[in-house]
Scaffold this active site. Structure first.
Site, PDB file in Angstrom:
ATOM      1  N   TYR A  52      45.922  20.193  22.876  1.00  0.00           N
ATOM      2  CA  TYR A  52      46.440  19.615  21.637  1.00  0.00           C
ATOM      3  C   TYR A  52      46.648  18.117  21.814  1.00  0.00           C
ATOM      4  CZ  TYR A  52      47.307  22.406  17.553  1.00  0.00           C
ATOM      5  OH  TYR A  52      47.131  23.082  16.382  1.00  0.00           O
ATOM      6  N   GLU A  54      47.583  15.728  18.984  1.00  0.00           N
ATOM      7  CA  GLU A  54      47.951  15.094  17.708  1.00  0.00           C
ATOM      8  C   GLU A  54      48.307  13.627  17.899  1.00  0.00           C
ATOM      9  OE1 GLU A  54      50.809  17.136  15.232  1.00  0.00           O
ATOM     10  OE2 GLU A  54      49.648  18.987  15.405  1.00  0.00           O
ATOM     11  N   ASP A 198      28.784   7.830   1.613  1.00  0.00           N
ATOM     12  CA  ASP A 198      28.746   9.101   2.350  1.00  0.00           C
ATOM     13  C   ASP A 198      27.329   9.299   2.879  1.00  0.00           C
ATOM     14  OD1 ASP A 198      28.697  11.695   3.216  1.00  0.00           O
ATOM     15  OD2 ASP A 198      29.449  12.578   1.350  1.00  0.00           O
ATOM     16  N   THR A 224      28.905  13.263   8.291  1.00  0.00           N
ATOM     17  CA  THR A 224      28.967  14.376   9.227  1.00  0.00           C
ATOM     18  C   THR A 224      28.329  13.880  10.517  1.00  0.00           C
ATOM     19  OG1 THR A 224      26.789  15.162   8.588  1.00  0.00           O
ATOM     20  CG2 THR A 224      28.665  16.121   7.402  1.00  0.00           C
ATOM     21  N   LYS A 227      24.018  16.459  11.209  1.00  0.00           N
ATOM     22  CA  LYS A 227      22.761  16.561  10.461  1.00  0.00           C
ATOM     23  C   LYS A 227      21.711  15.711  11.196  1.00  0.00           C
ATOM     24  CE  LYS A 227      25.342  17.907   6.387  1.00  0.00           C
ATOM     25  NZ  LYS A 227      25.735  17.649   4.987  1.00  0.00           N
ATOM     26  N   ARG A 233      29.079  19.812  15.246  1.00  0.00           N
ATOM     27  CA  ARG A 233      29.560  19.887  13.868  1.00  0.00           C
ATOM     28  C   ARG A 233      30.899  19.157  13.736  1.00  0.00           C
ATOM     29  NH1 ARG A 233      27.836  23.142   9.871  1.00  0.00           N
ATOM     30  NH2 ARG A 233      26.119  23.473  11.298  1.00  0.00           N
TER      31      ARG A 233
END
Ligand SMILES: *Cc1c(COP(=O)(O)O)cnc(C)c1O
Length: 416
Positions: A52, A54, A198, A224, A227, A233
């Protein structure tokens, strides 16, 4: 890894093995899909999934960040260098979430956003009536010209002057032509709107210098990573120094919790790969393959939206043939050619049963296929389109497809 999974959970092991066979034994023409390298796959399947983190490097809410701080810094630095941006945030869980963070950073609920309509090739998160983005913001859409299949920049400007959006979105999900980000910048400036770009689909082409970069022309750039960029991903946000703090706050505490460190490490690996000459050659071949596939399909009489492509993807308009896109996509899938049905500009049919088929070349190019293979693929698509119910023809094509696939191995590593 293989024996662990096989021993521990034979059911999931077997399903992954079957998916692996499907991925390697079929021709992947979905333009948003790709195959990551074995190196990216290795980082994804690493111990980093146990951590973790954060917060941001140097400012975390959990201890034990000696290594993760370095990993995230490397990922950010590589993104900044590759795209010549001032700032990068590598934490968005996906492209959709990155877009929400961009809105969250720049505008207020109730403000007006303006993006490309879904049925013209825009993304759900660009203000579609089905998306949360149209519940929180007023949404105005521009469309492509139904005759030319292209964005009509004068019309975008007219709409911008009429509706005075707070934020204008450039970038597409099913559009085969280059985008003029500089023109979008001028239009946004003329109405004092923010410009959000985008580049989810074309990030790899931008990184390779084969498509104009929005970085000098947009306030915030979202993408992203999986692609054409060919990474794990995930999502990535780039921006100028002016917006850096707002973007980081929009991600956390604004809308996400802990970043996926295994994903960030794998994105760093992919960004490293994208900075090489080999990647530039790869991206150039994507374009040559797309152009070649488009030319061959047109020789077979298919009608392509805008009459071709200058990116990695193309849209077949099937209205003149009277074949529903879904029927063709399903028959192609039985022949192991995997594409997706899609609306075409001016399509009156439902998005669930539209009149188009969307194809792209990033994945087949990763496997090493070139123009001669595009010729074969176009021929098979033509054959299937004329034999939608003749299962013996479909089976014959499937056998030929399998044979071709066996000559072009997939680079990532698998469980079996
Ligand atoms: C794919 C895509 C997205 C969404 O990315 P996800 O990772 O699937 O959430 C956003 N915008 C555009 C233009 C896309 O093509």
């Amino acid at each position: 890894m293989r024996s662990e999974l096989e021993r521990h959970d034979p059911q999931i092991f077997e399903l992954i093995r079957q998916e692996e066979a499907r991925q390697t034994g079929s021709i992947r023409l979905i333009p948003s899909e790709n195959y990551v390298s074995a190196a990216v796959m290795a980082a994804t399947g690493s111990c980093l999934t146990n951590k973790y983190s954060e917060g941001y490097p140097g400012k975390r809410y959990y201890e034990g960040q000696q290594i993760t701080d370095v990993i995230e810094t490397v990922a950010r630095d590589r993104a900044v260098t590759l795209f010549s941006a001032d700032h990068a945030n590598v934490q968005p869980y996906s492209g959709s979430v990155a877009n929400l963070a961009a809105y969250n950073a720049l505008i207020q609920p109730g403000d007006t956003i303006m993006g490309l309509a879904l049925n013209s090739g825009g993304h759900l998160t660009h203000g579609s009536k089905h998306s949360i983005t149209s519940r929180f913001f007023k949404s105005v859409s521009y469309t492509v010209n139904p005759k030319t299949g292209r964005i009509d920049y004068d019309e975008v400007e007219t709409l911008a002057k009429k509706f005075r959006p707070r934020l204008i979105i450039s970038g597409t999900t099913a559009y085969s032509r280059k985008i003029d980000f500089e023109r979008f910048e001028q239009i946004a400036k003329s109405v004092e709107a923010y410009h959000m770009s985008d580049i989810a689909h074309i990030a790899g082409l931008v990184a390779a210098g084969l498509h104009q970069s929005p970085v000098p022309h947009a306030d915030i750039i979202c993408t992203t990573t999986h692609k054409t960029l060919r990474g794990q991903r995930g999502g990535l946000i780039l921006c100028s120094a002016e917006h850096a703090a707002k973007v980081d706050k929009a991600i956390i505490p604004g809308q996400q919790g802990g970043p996926h460190m295994h994903t960030i490490a794998a994105i760093a690996v992919a960004l490293g790969e994208a900075a090489t000459d080999r990647f530039v050659s790869y991206a150039a071949q994507i374009l040559r393959n797309a152009n070649s596939l488009a030319e061959k399909l047109m020789e077979h009489g298919f009608d392509l939206v805008s009459g071709g492509t200058d990116t990695h993807l193309m849209l077949i308009d099937l209205r003149d043939r009277g074949i529903p896109g879904k029927r063709l996509a399903k028959a192609l899938d039985r022949a192991r050619i995997v594409a997706n049905f899609n609306t075409v500009p001016g399509d009156s049919a439902s998005p669930l049963n539209p009149n188009g088929l969307r194809l792209g070349t990033p994945a087949v190019t990763t496997r090493g296929m070139k123009e001669p293979e595009m010729d074969l693929i176009a021929g098979w698509i033509h054959t299937i389109s004329e034999n939608l119910d003749r299962e013996h023809v479909i089976e014959r094509v499937a056998r030929e497809v399998t044979e071709l696939c066996s000559m072009f191995p997939v680079p990532g590593y698998f469980v079996a």
